[in-house]
Design an enzyme around this catalytic site. Structure first.
Site, short mmCIF file in Angstrom:
data_model
loop_
_atom_site.label_atom_id
_atom_site.label_comp_id
_atom_site.label_asym_id
_atom_site.label_seq_id
_atom_site.Cartn_x
_atom_site.Cartn_y
_atom_site.Cartn_z
N HIS A 1 7.42 3.50 -2.76
CA HIS A 1 6.51 4.18 -3.70
C HIS A 1 6.76 3.70 -5.14
O HIS A 1 7.16 4.48 -6.01
CB HIS A 1 6.66 5.71 -3.60
CG HIS A 1 5.46 6.44 -4.12
ND1 HIS A 1 4.98 7.60 -3.57
CD2 HIS A 1 4.62 6.18 -5.17
CE1 HIS A 1 3.92 8.02 -4.24
NE2 HIS A 1 3.69 7.16 -5.22
N ARG B 1 -1.77 6.94 -0.56
CA ARG B 1 -0.85 7.96 -0.06
C ARG B 1 -0.63 7.67 1.42
O ARG B 1 -1.58 7.26 2.12
CB ARG B 1 -1.44 9.37 -0.20
CG ARG B 1 -1.38 9.94 -1.60
CD ARG B 1 0.06 10.26 -2.03
NE ARG B 1 0.12 10.82 -3.37
CZ ARG B 1 0.24 10.11 -4.48
NH1 ARG B 1 0.35 8.79 -4.42
NH2 ARG B 1 0.32 10.71 -5.65
N GLU C 1 7.56 10.70 2.96
CA GLU C 1 8.51 10.10 2.00
C GLU C 1 9.64 11.07 1.65
O GLU C 1 9.36 12.26 1.48
CB GLU C 1 7.77 9.73 0.70
CG GLU C 1 6.78 8.63 0.90
CD GLU C 1 5.94 8.35 -0.35
OE1 GLU C 1 6.30 8.82 -1.44
OE2 GLU C 1 4.94 7.66 -0.22
C1 8YV Z 1 3.82 8.49 -8.94
C2 8YV Z 1 1.67 8.15 -8.00
O1 8YV Z 1 3.40 9.38 -9.87
O2 8YV Z 1 0.33 8.55 -9.89
C3 8YV Z 1 0.53 8.79 -8.70
O3 8YV Z 1 -0.19 9.56 -8.04
O4 8YV Z 1 1.78 8.22 -6.83
C4 8YV Z 1 2.70 7.47 -8.76
O5 8YV Z 1 2.31 6.96 -9.97
C5 8YV Z 1 5.10 7.97 -9.32
O6 8YV Z 1 5.40 7.01 -8.46
C6 8YV Z 1 6.21 9.01 -9.30
O7 8YV Z 1 6.02 10.08 -10.04
#
Ligand code: 8YV
Length: 310
Positions: free
Chosen positions: A284, A237, A266
């Site tokens: 992302h 993150r 983001e």
């Molecule tokens: C996002 C992510 O879910 O699983 C996570 O925590 O950050 C990614 O897999 C995805 O990019 C968008 O929903």
């Protein structure tokens, strides 16, 4: 009466028609583009919602959602949802663990290789007609037989380790809890305190969950511990890394390069990152393959089905 399910983004047709067999579905192509009040109205009318990590749910929003009983989030991270407020409001929360491990580890490696061999810069050079002599005009950094330090050794971190072993790398990891010895041996990974890991790794990959204790866990002090030739990859993150400190380190050549898939604000990128040298950026994309996204959304829809029908 059928429950009302609000969906925050476009989902595949087969999953949508499955939901429609038992729920009244209110679809949005992209709730992030809606005025906040409109999305709030949808939340207020919903019994359940299907969201992604790009749709935050705050305590304030929950004070208006009398009917809401379940939030099903596509993704593993839950830092975008106020879990304490959900617990108090008796709203059940589900995520999609497991399914993202392989693709996110693949993407971490794409970034690691892309940064170390300057894949994007090389592509630009060829297209610009600047490859004028047969001798390679740019030098990369070896990946094989180098040390990788993985910060956060859950499902994704462990898959990164497995890939690293395939590249003949030496694997170090750090997280709050050390793994049992048998698991460390199976993964050929050495538990290493964070400051030591930063000092000895040629590549540092961040894969920790984001919470108050990991906020800016990599800042100026930590970047200063990394060797000058080392590279940093963040697929966790944005908030785990102090982006200004990274921009300083890159501008001053204190580390060799970095690759980021996640950002603190983001989709808005800190403008300093856009100017920083030796920095590879992706939007992302960790879990963004067609098959994985389908599986994630299907899993999130199933969580809703189980909750409202079983
Ligand atoms: C996002 C992510 O879910 O699983 C996570 O925590 O950050 C990614 O897999 C995805 O990019 C968008 O929903």
């Amino acid at each position: 009466m059928q429950p009302t399910i609000a969906i925050a983004f476009k989902i595949p047709e087969d999953i949508l028609s499955g939901l429609r067999t038992w729920a009244h579905v209110v679809e949005h192509q992209d709730a992030t583009a809606l005025p906040a009040s409109q999305w709030q109205t949808r939340l207020n009318q919903a019994d359940g919602v299907l969201i992604s990590v790009f749709n935050p749910v705050s305590a304030d929003q929950l004070t208006h959602t009398a009917a809401l009983r379940m939030i099903s989030s596509v993704g593993v991270g839950l830092n975008h949802i106020d879990l304490k407020a959900c617990q108090e409001a008796k709203v059940h929360v589900a995520n999609t663990p497991g399914v993202i491990n392989h693709p996110t580890a693949d993407h971490a490696f794409a970034l690691l290789l892309g940064a170390s061999r300057n894949v994007v810069g090389a592509d630009r050079l060829v297209r610009a007609g600047q490859w004028t002599q047969p001798i390679a005009p740019m030098m990369g950094m070896d990946v094989h037989h180098r040390r990788i330090g993985i910060v956060g050794f859950g499902g994704v971190g462990q898959q990164i380790a497995r890939r690293a072993i395939g590249f003949d790398m030496r694997v170090h990891y750090h997280q709050r809890h050390r793994l049992p010895t048998a698991q460390e041996q199976a993964l050929q990974a050495t538990y290493t305190p964070l400051s030591e890991l930063l000092q000895i790794s040629d590549f540092v990959v961040l894969q920790v969950p984001y919470n108050p204790s990991t906020h800016h866990m990599i800042g100026a002090r930590e970047l200063a511990l990394m060797p000058k030739h080392a590279m940093l990859v963040n697929t966790a993150r944005g908030g785990v890394l102090d982006e200004d400190a990274l921009a300083d380190a890159l501008e001053q050549g204190r580390i060799a390069g970095a690759a980021l898939d996640v950002f603190e604000n983001e989709p808005h990128i800190n403008p300093r990152l856009l100017q920083a040298p030796n920095l590879l950026l992706t939007p992302h994309l960790g879990s963004a393959t067609a098959a994985t996204r389908h599986e994630m959304i299907s899993m999130a829809a199933n969580h809703l089905h189980q909750f409202f029908n079983e």
